[in-house]
Design a protein around this motif. Structure first.
Motif, PDB file in Angstrom:
ATOM      1  N   ILE A 115      -4.745  54.855  -9.184  1.00 40.09           N
ATOM      2  CA  ILE A 115      -5.873  54.145  -8.573  1.00 40.09           C
ATOM      3  C   ILE A 115      -5.904  52.735  -9.152  1.00 40.09           C
ATOM      4  CG2 ILE A 115      -8.376  54.099  -8.289  1.00 40.09           C
ATOM      5  CD1 ILE A 115      -8.284  57.175  -8.828  1.00 40.09           C
ATOM      6  N   MET A 116      -5.902  51.748  -8.300  1.00 44.77           N
ATOM      7  CA  MET A 116      -5.803  50.368  -8.770  1.00 44.77           C
ATOM      8  C   MET A 116      -6.998  49.936  -9.616  1.00 44.77           C
ATOM      9  SD  MET A 116      -3.007  48.887  -8.309  1.00 44.77           S
ATOM     10  CE  MET A 116      -2.084  50.409  -8.481  1.00 44.77           C
ATOM     11  N   ASP A 117      -8.172  50.475  -9.341  1.00 43.10           N
ATOM     12  CA  ASP A 117      -9.328  50.143 -10.183  1.00 43.10           C
ATOM     13  C   ASP A 117      -9.060  50.492 -11.644  1.00 43.10           C
ATOM     14  OD1 ASP A 117     -10.773  49.276  -8.000  1.00 43.10           O
ATOM     15  OD2 ASP A 117     -11.779  51.180  -7.680  1.00 43.10           O
ATOM     16  N   GLU A 118      -8.443  51.637 -11.867  1.00 45.11           N
ATOM     17  CA  GLU A 118      -8.186  52.075 -13.240  1.00 45.11           C
ATOM     18  C   GLU A 118      -7.028  51.301 -13.853  1.00 45.11           C
ATOM     19  OE1 GLU A 118      -7.896  56.328 -13.138  1.00 45.11           O
ATOM     20  OE2 GLU A 118      -9.991  56.567 -12.527  1.00 45.11           O
ATOM     21  N   VAL A 119      -6.050  50.925 -13.032  1.00 41.55           N
ATOM     22  CA  VAL A 119      -4.951  50.103 -13.544  1.00 41.55           C
ATOM     23  C   VAL A 119      -5.486  48.759 -14.034  1.00 41.55           C
ATOM     24  CG1 VAL A 119      -2.849  48.856 -12.914  1.00 41.55           C
ATOM     25  CG2 VAL A 119      -3.195  51.211 -12.122  1.00 41.55           C
ATOM     26  N   PHE A 120      -6.318  48.117 -13.230  1.00 32.96           N
ATOM     27  CA  PHE A 120      -6.819  46.806 -13.631  1.00 32.96           C
ATOM     28  C   PHE A 120      -7.881  46.892 -14.725  1.00 32.96           C
ATOM     29  CE2 PHE A 120      -4.448  45.408 -10.013  1.00 32.96           C
ATOM     30  CZ  PHE A 120      -4.067  44.116 -10.362  1.00 32.96           C
ATOM     31  N   THR A 121      -8.520  48.052 -14.857  1.00 32.05           N
ATOM     32  CA  THR A 121      -9.378  48.261 -16.020  1.00 32.05           C
ATOM     33  C   THR A 121      -8.537  48.290 -17.290  1.00 32.05           C
ATOM     34  OG1 THR A 121     -11.028  49.482 -14.739  1.00 32.05           O
ATOM     35  CG2 THR A 121     -11.024  49.828 -17.117  1.00 32.05           C
ATOM     36  N   MET A 149     -12.796  45.316  -1.668  1.00 35.29           N
ATOM     37  CA  MET A 149     -13.458  44.304  -0.860  1.00 35.29           C
ATOM     38  C   MET A 149     -14.115  43.219  -1.715  1.00 35.29           C
ATOM     39  SD  MET A 149     -16.206  44.809   2.233  1.00 35.29           S
ATOM     40  CE  MET A 149     -17.328  45.813   1.265  1.00 35.29           C
ATOM     41  N   ARG A 150     -14.641  43.593  -2.846  1.00 34.69           N
ATOM     42  CA  ARG A 150     -15.387  42.628  -3.661  1.00 34.69           C
ATOM     43  C   ARG A 150     -14.503  41.866  -4.637  1.00 34.69           C
ATOM     44  NH1 ARG A 150     -17.629  47.425  -2.855  1.00 34.69           N
ATOM     45  NH2 ARG A 150     -19.655  47.555  -1.862  1.00 34.69           N
ATOM     46  N   ALA A 151     -13.289  42.329  -4.849  1.00 33.73           N
ATOM     47  CA  ALA A 151     -12.301  41.635  -5.682  1.00 33.73           C
ATOM     48  C   ALA A 151     -12.904  41.150  -6.995  1.00 33.73           C
ATOM     49  CB  ALA A 151     -11.684  40.473  -4.908  1.00 33.73           C
ATOM     50  N   ILE A 152     -13.436  42.076  -7.779  1.00 30.37           N
ATOM     51  CA  ILE A 152     -14.117  41.709  -9.019  1.00 30.37           C
ATOM     52  C   ILE A 152     -13.134  41.220 -10.076  1.00 30.37           C
ATOM     53  CG2 ILE A 152     -15.672  42.543 -10.830  1.00 30.37           C
ATOM     54  CD1 ILE A 152     -16.652  44.658  -8.814  1.00 30.37           C
ATOM     55  N   PHE A 153     -11.975  41.869 -10.186  1.00 27.52           N
ATOM     56  CA  PHE A 153     -11.031  41.469 -11.237  1.00 27.52           C
ATOM     57  C   PHE A 153     -10.621  40.002 -11.131  1.00 27.52           C
ATOM     58  CE2 PHE A 153      -6.878  40.701 -13.016  1.00 27.52           C
ATOM     59  CZ  PHE A 153      -6.977  41.248 -14.287  1.00 27.52           C
TER      60      PHE A 153
END
Length: 894
Positions: A609-615, A172-176
């Motif tokens: 998990i997309m958070d970890e992919v974009f990390t 929701m916050r789209a930080i990347f």
């Protein structure tokens, strides 16, 4: 609830029995579980397995956010039921939640990263997919993103939808994308969410709901509060019980819905809600001459003097002026010496003739009689007068109620509206007028009236004494030229999300004065095809983007145009703490609430998990470590609001679970860990009953609601001045249209839908059904949900009023095509006649049919109603950019 572990012997037959018939059938065919051999190798009747029951989030809709109990046998999700301790659902579980196993084990799910080998793109083109490793996928992303960031970060277009929300960094916050530096990011669902703007402007909150606890008369227009959609929480039963015990529910809608059948149905011609609201205001102000005088004088901008330019008249101290009818002088609105506020008349202040805002409103409503509205709405004039009278009488103006020692105004009558009213060319003005009527009867943020999504700060006054519109849906875009974002929000400064505009811009940048177009498109759980717009134009635009990435659960329309596909982990395969703040009838009164879990099951196939992919991507791009707005760890701390003592280590790569835990600690303190959340499935602060009503925090004269829409007046003037200075023209609206719609007191004129060619003689209407409440978590392709939806005799049919069908020579089962005034065409589909639909309509029960063969064929059981919609300038709401959902239709026999 803590996990329950048992040791048992599970046979293949027992497993299939536990998972349900639809899943069992697919499992037997070897298609449902990509890891079926591994699973069933351990269920030969002798293996010992573990059964674990885990509480956690359900994300199969975007409404109640229920807490469910997930039974996992030997690592496989086999059963779902409601969590008895769940604050929203209290043990209930709807059909969407129960169908979760068929979602995560969907045989059509993307199983591994893939790259395209066929350069040709199209819905019916074979991409020539080749599976690749995650390392290759991430390296490809790093290469493409690095080149764009070095050239111009704005050339990245990031789009997401509701299913992405449980992710903390990419959700929701789209930080990347924020750290990357692109302003071209948005939510495709926003085009359908214009409903939130007026609530933010009038009440400073996200949404408003009728207060079923105290209300005695609820006028529901284009809205549902529960029974229509079968949520898993307790709202539906609670509402049924309230109506049985005497609360009167009047539903104004083109369709006789379950709620309308529960109460009283008032059929209305689609896209005429605005005239209906105007006529209610006319009756109250010019025929009944009765309203909540105290509320209008002390809680609204009704007494504020309006200058000839249309703004507040202010004194030297920059405070809005009112007319003191006792002292016969203009004074600052908050002057303690005011004897009484004047609401009517004309006055001269420093040589300038001015009038109170209420007087302008009253004058503006003179011509909107019930007889005038009857011609447009088909609601009899006598019925309009009856409804207006009922609102006044049931509001019990002047009454109070004591809640826990706090005395509050009691106004047990309210108008409640939602997307069915706002999704029209002038829908936002209709919403505004509904809130004007609520202000006239004093039913705003008080018992019996409406409830603002629980937030004690929602009514905070600004320097003008008026509620600050802090809701992010009503964020104002100040004029700047040239625009930074390709959407050019400057042309619609109060729009929420107009991501669809990128299609027109890519195909023809000239009208938007764009000097660049996207070179990379990342789509995450979003789909332009399901939110309206010409499919051919969408495909043409996507095919022109040099590199397209689809983060996908299944191979949908966007994925058909992708160069790279990355499979997303579902909400059940990741740790999450989903924040939701919303009132639900019959549920606990909740302040902060987070529903969540650690992973319920291990990710199946080769998903991540997309958070970890974009990390990982951020690390390889040099965007992860260290301080600054261009570093992912740093901005995750800032955007998630994590206090310094719980910050992510700026020099360390964090797993998704660590991010979630630190976020939770920042919300509730060090005692709340992810394990603590996972053990129970939720954590929340329960509000005191009196604090549910924002009036408690801002009583009396402490704040005011805008009865006169100065926001629009100012926005229109800024827009016209900015365009003149820049020497540009609006790409969609004339100066005259801008002046007409950006006004303090709204006025009506025919819309393109109402003035469509004669052969388009029906209005389209579409509604949600319980199986497909929002297109989230693959509900449209879920075999269990499609199977249950098919029990609905309206599903998959073109619905026509019986008399309308007779006039057209049609009967049940006849196959027809439907064509929209905006060019879309669908069919052939069978006709079903009904008495529960307005004669001027053609209706569709659930309209999320899909267009690609790579998805589960069951997805085509739904009718693709959105093909009949358009995102062109003639078909969108002028203020918000919301898409017209009821274009005129032409039906022809197949």
């Amino acid at each position: 609830m803590l996990k329950n572990v048992e040791k048992s012997k599970i046979t293949r037959r027992g497993f299939l029995k536990g998972t349900g018939g639809a899943v069992a059938f697919l499992a037997l065919s070897g298609n449902l579980f990509p890891i079926s051999k591994q699973i069933f190798a351990q269920t030969d009747g002798t293996a010992v397995s573990e059964t674990v029951v885990k509480p956690g989030l359900c994300h199969s809709c975007h409404l109640a956010k229920c807490s469910l109990l997930y039974t996992v046998k030997d690592g496989v999700l086999v059963h779902v039921e409601g969590n008895p301790e769940g604050p929203w659902n209290k043990g209930k579980c709807c059909v969407r939640g129960q169908s979760s196993p068929a979602f995560v084990y969907n045989p059509y799910r993307v199983k591994s990263p893939m790259k395209r080998t066929n350069p040709k793109k199209g819905l019916d083109v074979d991409p020539g997919w080749v599976e690749i490793s995650w390392d290759e996928a991430i390296n490809t992303m790093v290469e493409k993103l690095s080149a764009i960031r070095k050239s111009d970060p704005r050339k990245l277009w990031w789009m997401q939808g509701f299913p992405a929300f449980p992710n903390q960094i990419t959700g929701m916050r789209a930080i990347f994308p924020t750290v990357f530096g692109t302003p071209n990011q948005g939510m495709i669902t926003g085009a359908m969410c214009s409903v939130h703007l007026t609530n933010g402007l009038v009440q400073g909150g996200f949404a408003q709901y009728p207060d079923w606890d105290y209300a005695k008369y609820i006028l529901s227009v284009g809205n549902t509060t529960a029974p229509n959609i079968g949520p898993g929480d307790g709202a539906a039963n609670y509402i049924v019980d309230k109506v049985k015990s005497g609360t009167r529910l009047v539903v104004v809608d083109p369709r006789c819905s379950p709620e309308a059948k529960l109460g009283e149905w008032v059929p209305i011609r689609p896209a005429s809600d605005f005239p209906f609201m105007l006529s209610l205001a006319h009756v109250i102000l010019h025929e009944l001459n009765t309203f909540d005088v105290w509320f209008v004088k002390n809680r609204t901008t009704g007494p504020y003097l309006i200058s000839p330019e249309g703004d507040y008249l202010k004194n030297a101290a920059n405070k809005p002026l009112v007319w003191d009818s006792v002292a016969k002088a203009a004074k600052a609105f908050d002057d303690p010496s005011i004897g009484d506020y004047a609401l009517e008349g004309s006055y001269e202040v420093n040589g300038v003739k001015v009038q109170p805002a209420f007087e302008l409103l009253k004058q503006g409503m003179v011509k909107y009689t019930p007889e005038w509205a009857e011609e447009l709405t088909t609601i009899p004039a006598a019925k309009i007068r009856e409804i207006a009278k009922d609102l006044i009488e049931n509001a019990q103006i002047g009454s109070t109620v004591n809640i826990n020692g706090v005395t509050l105004p009691l106004r047990p009558a309210v108008i409640c509206v939602s997307r069915g009213l706002t999704s029209h060319r002038d829908g936002h003005h209709a919403f505004w007028m509904s809130m004007v009527v609520n202000q006239l009867i004093g039913a705003v943020a008080v018992p019996g009236g409406n409830i603002v999504a629980p937030d004690p700060k929602a009514l905070t006054p600004g320097e003008d004494g008026v509620v600050i519109p802090e809701n992010f849906h009503c964020k104002f875009t100040p004029w700047q030229w040239p625009p930074q974002a390709l959407e050019a929000r400057e042309f619609q400064p109060y729009c929420f999300d107009i991501t669809y505009r990128m299609i027109d811009l890519i195909l023809d940048p000239k009208p938007y004065y764009a000097n660049y177009t996207p070179e990379m498109f990342i789509s995450f759980a979003a789909n332009l095809y399901t939110k309206g717009g010409n499919p051919e134009r969408i495909g043409e635009a996507l095919a022109k983007i040099p590199f397209v990435v689809s983060i996908a659960h299944h191979v949908d329309e966007h994925t058909a145009f992708a160069d790279l596909v990355m499979p997303e982990a579902s909400y059940l395969e990741m740790p999450t703490a989903f924040y939701f703040q919303m009132y639900r009838p019959g549920s606990a009164r909740l302040g902060n609430i987070h529903i969540g879990h650690r992973e319920i099951i291990k990710p199946v196939n080769n998903v991540r998990i997309m958070d970890e992919v974009f990390t990982d991507i951020a690390e390889r791009m040099g965007m992860l470590y260290g301080p600054g707005p261009d570093k992912l760890n740093f901005m995750t701390n800032i955007i998630l609001g994590i206090p310094p003592q719980f910050w992510l280590d700026l020099g360390k790569k964090h797993k998704a679970a660590d991010v979630v835990e630190r976020y939770l600690k920042g919300q509730y303190g060090p005692q709340i860990t992810l394990d603590a959340l996972a053990a129970k499935g939720f954590v929340y602060d329960e509000m005191k009953p009196q604090d549910v009503y924002n009036y408690t925090a801002f009583p009396g004269k402490t704040t005011r609601h805008p009865l006169y829409n100065v926001y629009y007046k100012r926005a229109g003037e800024q827009l016209l001045a900015g365009m003149e200075k820049a020497g540009v023209k609006h790409p969609g609206f004339s100066d005259e249209e801008i002046k007409f719609y950006y006004t303090g007191v709204p006025a009506w004129k025919p819309t393109p839908t109402q003035s469509a060619p004669a052969e388009y003689d029906l209005y389209g209407v579409v509604w949600k059904i319980p199986q497909f409440l929002f297109d989230i978590s693959g509900v449209g392709t879920n075999p269990w949900l499609v199977e249950t939806a098919e029990q609905n005799p309206d599903f998959g049919k073109i619905l026509l009023n019986t008399a309308t069908a007779d006039k057209k020579g049609l009967k049940d089962g006849d196959m027809v095509y439907v064509e929209s005034q905006f060019g879309g065409k669908i069919g052939p589909y069978p006709v079903k006649t009904t008495e529960l639909l307005h004669p001027d309509c053609m209706g569709v029960a659930s309209g999320i049919g899909r267009l690609v063969s790579t998805m589960n064929p069951l997805s085509k059981k739904n009718i693709p109603y959105n093909r009949l919609l358009a995102s062109t300038w003639e078909s969108i709401e002028v203020i918000t950019g919301g898409i017209e959902n009821s274009p005129r239709m032409k039906i022809t026999k197949a």
